[in-house]
Design an enzyme around this catalytic site. Structure first.
Site, PDB file in Angstrom:
ATOM      1  N   HIS A 128     -10.262   3.168   4.588  1.00 16.80           N
ATOM      2  CA  HIS A 128     -10.523   4.558   4.204  1.00 16.80           C
ATOM      3  C   HIS A 128     -12.002   4.899   4.282  1.00 16.80           C
ATOM      4  CE1 HIS A 128      -6.572   4.270   1.719  1.00 16.80           C
ATOM      5  NE2 HIS A 128      -6.351   4.444   3.006  1.00 16.80           N
ATOM      6  N   CYS A 165     -22.502  13.794  10.610  1.00 15.92           N
ATOM      7  CA  CYS A 165     -22.479  15.252  10.742  1.00 15.92           C
ATOM      8  C   CYS A 165     -21.027  15.710  10.871  1.00 15.92           C
ATOM      9  CB  CYS A 165     -23.259  15.672  11.986  1.00 15.92           C
ATOM     10  SG  CYS A 165     -23.046  17.430  12.358  1.00 15.92           S
TER      11      CYS A 165
HETATM   12  C1  BV8 Z   1      -2.864   9.153   7.684  1.00 17.10           C
HETATM   13  C2  BV8 Z   1     -10.917   7.981   0.759  1.00 17.10           C
HETATM   14  C3  BV8 Z   1      -1.998   9.865   9.772  1.00 17.10           C
HETATM   15  C4  BV8 Z   1     -11.295   9.257   0.097  1.00 17.10           C
HETATM   16  C5  BV8 Z   1      -8.501   7.757   0.390  1.00 17.10           C
HETATM   17  C6  BV8 Z   1       3.580   8.102   4.898  1.00 17.10           C
HETATM   18  C7  BV8 Z   1       4.309   8.269   3.745  1.00 17.10           C
HETATM   19  C8  BV8 Z   1       3.866   9.126   2.734  1.00 17.10           C
HETATM   20  C9  BV8 Z   1       2.658   9.849   2.882  1.00 17.10           C
HETATM   21  C10 BV8 Z   1       1.950   9.673   4.042  1.00 17.10           C
HETATM   22  C11 BV8 Z   1       2.391   8.814   5.044  1.00 17.10           C
HETATM   23  N1  BV8 Z   1       1.468   8.846   6.050  1.00 17.10           N
HETATM   24  C12 BV8 Z   1       0.480   9.711   5.721  1.00 17.10           C
HETATM   25  C13 BV8 Z   1       0.759  10.237   4.491  1.00 17.10           C
HETATM   26  C14 BV8 Z   1      -0.065  11.205   3.798  1.00 17.10           C
HETATM   27  C15 BV8 Z   1      -1.189  10.524   3.006  1.00 17.10           C
HETATM   28  C16 BV8 Z   1      -0.652   9.806   1.799  1.00 17.10           C
HETATM   29  O1  BV8 Z   1      -0.441   8.589   1.815  1.00 17.10           O
HETATM   30  N2  BV8 Z   1      -0.462  10.533   0.721  1.00 17.10           N
HETATM   31  C17 BV8 Z   1      -0.020   9.928  -0.516  1.00 17.10           C
HETATM   32  C18 BV8 Z   1      -0.772  10.545  -1.688  1.00 17.10           C
HETATM   33  C19 BV8 Z   1       1.470  10.111  -0.621  1.00 17.10           C
HETATM   34  N3  BV8 Z   1      -1.936   9.598   3.829  1.00 17.10           N
HETATM   35  C20 BV8 Z   1      -2.921  10.052   4.628  1.00 17.10           C
HETATM   36  O2  BV8 Z   1      -3.188  11.235   4.753  1.00 17.10           O
HETATM   37  C21 BV8 Z   1      -3.703   8.997   5.410  1.00 17.10           C
HETATM   38  N4  BV8 Z   1      -3.829   9.414   6.790  1.00 17.10           N
HETATM   39  O3  BV8 Z   1      -1.862   8.558   7.397  1.00 17.10           O
HETATM   40  O4  BV8 Z   1      -3.117   9.686   8.949  1.00 17.10           O
HETATM   41  C22 BV8 Z   1      -1.257  11.065   9.250  1.00 17.10           C
HETATM   42  C23 BV8 Z   1      -1.962  12.243   8.961  1.00 17.10           C
HETATM   43  C24 BV8 Z   1      -1.239  13.358   8.491  1.00 17.10           C
HETATM   44  C25 BV8 Z   1       0.138  13.279   8.272  1.00 17.10           C
HETATM   45  C26 BV8 Z   1       0.811  12.060   8.539  1.00 17.10           C
HETATM   46  C27 BV8 Z   1       0.123  10.970   9.030  1.00 17.10           C
HETATM   47  C28 BV8 Z   1      -5.117   8.890   4.855  1.00 17.10           C
HETATM   48  C29 BV8 Z   1      -5.089   8.292   3.482  1.00 17.10           C
HETATM   49  C30 BV8 Z   1      -6.537   8.011   3.040  1.00 17.10           C
HETATM   50  C31 BV8 Z   1      -6.895   8.889   1.867  1.00 17.10           C
HETATM   51  N5  BV8 Z   1      -8.234   8.547   1.394  1.00 17.10           N
HETATM   52  N6  BV8 Z   1      -9.754   7.415   0.076  1.00 17.10           N
HETATM   53  C32 BV8 Z   1     -11.884   9.011  -1.258  1.00 17.10           C
HETATM   54  O5  BV8 Z   1     -12.025   7.851  -1.676  1.00 17.10           O
HETATM   55  O6  BV8 Z   1     -12.228  10.029  -1.908  1.00 17.10           O
HETATM   56  S1  BV8 Z   1      -7.223   7.096  -0.514  1.00 17.10           S
HETATM   57  C33 BV8 Z   1      -7.775   6.880  -2.090  1.00 17.10           C
HETATM   58  O7  BV8 Z   1      -6.642   6.571  -2.825  1.00 17.10           O
HETATM   59  C34 BV8 Z   1      -8.747   5.724  -2.269  1.00 17.10           C
HETATM   60  O8  BV8 Z   1      -8.991   5.005  -1.077  1.00 17.10           O
HETATM   61  C35 BV8 Z   1      -8.087   4.772  -3.207  1.00 17.10           C
HETATM   62  O9  BV8 Z   1      -8.165   3.458  -2.812  1.00 17.10           O
HETATM   63  C36 BV8 Z   1      -6.688   5.225  -3.099  1.00 17.10           C
HETATM   64  C37 BV8 Z   1      -6.038   5.154  -4.430  1.00 17.10           C
HETATM   65  O10 BV8 Z   1      -5.151   4.210  -4.298  1.00 17.10           O
HETATM   66  P1  BV8 Z   1      -5.415   2.795  -5.011  1.00 17.10           P
HETATM   67  O11 BV8 Z   1      -6.523   2.089  -4.324  1.00 17.10           O
HETATM   68  O12 BV8 Z   1      -4.123   2.138  -5.059  1.00 17.10           O
HETATM   69  O13 BV8 Z   1      -5.956   3.147  -6.453  1.00 17.10           O
HETATM   70  P2  BV8 Z   1      -5.135   3.772  -7.678  1.00 17.10           P
HETATM   71  O14 BV8 Z   1      -6.135   4.375  -8.611  1.00 17.10           O
HETATM   72  O15 BV8 Z   1      -4.001   4.602  -7.161  1.00 17.10           O
HETATM   73  O16 BV8 Z   1      -4.483   2.507  -8.392  1.00 17.10           O
HETATM   74  C38 BV8 Z   1      -5.324   1.556  -9.001  1.00 17.10           C
HETATM   75  C39 BV8 Z   1      -4.444   0.379  -9.373  1.00 17.10           C
HETATM   76  O17 BV8 Z   1      -5.295  -0.623  -9.905  1.00 17.10           O
HETATM   77  C40 BV8 Z   1      -3.414   0.703 -10.447  1.00 17.10           C
HETATM   78  O18 BV8 Z   1      -2.145   0.192 -10.046  1.00 17.10           O
HETATM   79  C41 BV8 Z   1      -3.927  -0.061 -11.684  1.00 17.10           C
HETATM   80  O19 BV8 Z   1      -2.857  -0.563 -12.462  1.00 17.10           O
HETATM   81  C42 BV8 Z   1      -4.688  -1.179 -11.050  1.00 17.10           C
HETATM   82  N7  BV8 Z   1      -5.772  -1.738 -11.864  1.00 17.10           N
HETATM   83  C43 BV8 Z   1      -6.514  -1.124 -12.809  1.00 17.10           C
HETATM   84  N8  BV8 Z   1      -7.434  -1.989 -13.302  1.00 17.10           N
HETATM   85  C44 BV8 Z   1      -7.257  -3.169 -12.642  1.00 17.10           C
HETATM   86  C45 BV8 Z   1      -6.207  -3.006 -11.722  1.00 17.10           C
HETATM   87  N9  BV8 Z   1      -5.783  -3.986 -10.905  1.00 17.10           N
HETATM   88  C46 BV8 Z   1      -6.425  -5.174 -11.004  1.00 17.10           C
HETATM   89  N10 BV8 Z   1      -7.452  -5.409 -11.855  1.00 17.10           N
HETATM   90  C47 BV8 Z   1      -7.886  -4.437 -12.687  1.00 17.10           C
HETATM   91  N11 BV8 Z   1      -8.901  -4.679 -13.547  1.00 17.10           N
END
Ligand code: BV8
Length: 256
Positions: free
Chosen positions: A129, A137
């Site tokens: 990501h 730019c």
């Molecule tokens: C794309 C950068 C082609 C920005 C980020 C297929 C199915 C469904 C949806 C889609 C799909 N394909 C595409 C999509 C749409 C979309 C998507 O997935 N939407 C989701 C919300 C459903 N994906 C995209 O758009 C991707 N592009 O596929 O291109 C395309 C395009 C259009 C249409 C179709 C296909 C691009 C995705 C990238 C988005 N950008 N980041 C920024 O950072 O601001 S993602 C962002 O979310 C971050 O990278 C971050 O990493 C991520 C969050 O997820 P996690 O890392 O899992 O973090 P989260 O907070 O959710 O969870 C933390 C976990 O840690 C928890 O479980 C917690 O319990 C645990 N935890 C807490 N403390 C600890 C711990 N674990 C261990 N130790 C600890 N101490």
């Protein structure tokens, strides 16, 4: 076992099973999400109270539409996150992953946009990501250097203008709706399918296509271990769940 890892019979059995799955010694892939950096003080996206997504609406900030709608607010948010990430220390989990390279090949595939794996010493890190520190730019795509972020969190900030035209500096991250960098994605798929084991750390498993990588490993017959103290969207693809924080369990899991 480090002093504050959960000390139950069940956890010890799970850790032993996980260590056995890693004992093959071949290439190890670590798939990390925002939870990997939580113990470094970098807020995750979805954790209650501290999760950024609790405080900000991602559809307002992490999409190209948001950039077009309110560029100065999006820029301010990323600069604040850049400041947080650049002042956060790698935690014991990052260090354990880096140290594992001393006795086996390790490839890190991260959803995170910080540089904590690199600062801990990991030498092969694929950023699915993008990176908070790779500005470019928004019009000509040329790299830009906006200088160090300010420490004061402000809610609007004008991004610097590109010297080559009317463009402005944008964060070098992948927004929702944008394609992942093909080189990083292809290298990650290749690493996962060629791994002897995969350890998934700190991800809710909701963001695609990154979230599909553990299932890809499982379908390839590769053992998958999850390190996460909370629930996640990962299910049957995981062989062993280690319900503990990354910084506490990875030193025990990955030591030689
Ligand atoms: C794309 C950068 C082609 C920005 C980020 C297929 C199915 C469904 C949806 C889609 C799909 N394909 C595409 C999509 C749409 C979309 C998507 O997935 N939407 C989701 C919300 C459903 N994906 C995209 O758009 C991707 N592009 O596929 O291109 C395309 C395009 C259009 C249409 C179709 C296909 C691009 C995705 C990238 C988005 N950008 N980041 C920024 O950072 O601001 S993602 C962002 O979310 C971050 O990278 C971050 O990493 C991520 C969050 O997820 P996690 O890392 O899992 O973090 P989260 O907070 O959710 O969870 C933390 C976990 O840690 C928890 O479980 C917690 O319990 C645990 N935890 C807490 N403390 C600890 C711990 N674990 C261990 N130790 C600890 N101490």
């Amino acid at each position: 076992m480090s002093t504050d890892t959960p000390d139950t019979q069940e956890f010890r059995a799970a850790l032993s099973k996980a260590r056995h799955a890693l004992s093959g010694g071949g290439p190890l892939v670590v798939l990390s999400g925002a939870g990997m950096s939580a113990e470094s003080g970098v807020p995750t996206f979805r954790d209650a109270q501290t999760g950024l997504w609790e405080r900000y609406d991602p559809t307002e900030l992490a999409t190209p539409e948001a950039w077009l709608h309110d560029r100065d607010r999006v820029w301010a948010w990323y600069r604040w996150r850049e400041h947080l990430a650049s002042t956060a220390p790698p935690n014991a989990g990052h260090i354990a992953v880096a140290r594992a390279e001393r006795h086996r090949q390790v490839v890190v595939v991260t959803q995170n946009v910080d540089d904590l794996h690199e600062r801990a010493g990991s030498t092969v890190v694929h950023h699915l990501h993008g990176s908070l520190f790779a500005h470019r730019c928004d019009t000509c795509g040329e790299p830009m250097d906006p200088g160090p972020p300010s420490a004061a969190p402000v809610d609007h900030l004008e991004p610097p203008r590109c010297p080559r035209g009317d463009g402005r500096a944008r964060p070098g991250v992948v927004w929702f709706g944008e394609m992942l960098p093909s080189a990083a994605w292809e290298a990650s798929v290749s690493a996962v399918t060629g791994a002897s084991a995969v350890v998934v750390v700190g991800t809710s498993g909701l963001v695609h296509p990154a979230a599909s990588l553990p299932a890809l490993a499982a379908e390839t017959g590769i053992p998958v271990i999850e390190v996460n103290p909370g629930p996640s969207g990962l299910g049957r693809e995981v062989d062993v769940h280690l319900r503990a924080p990354a910084g506490r369990v990875l030193p025990d899991l990955l030591s030689d």
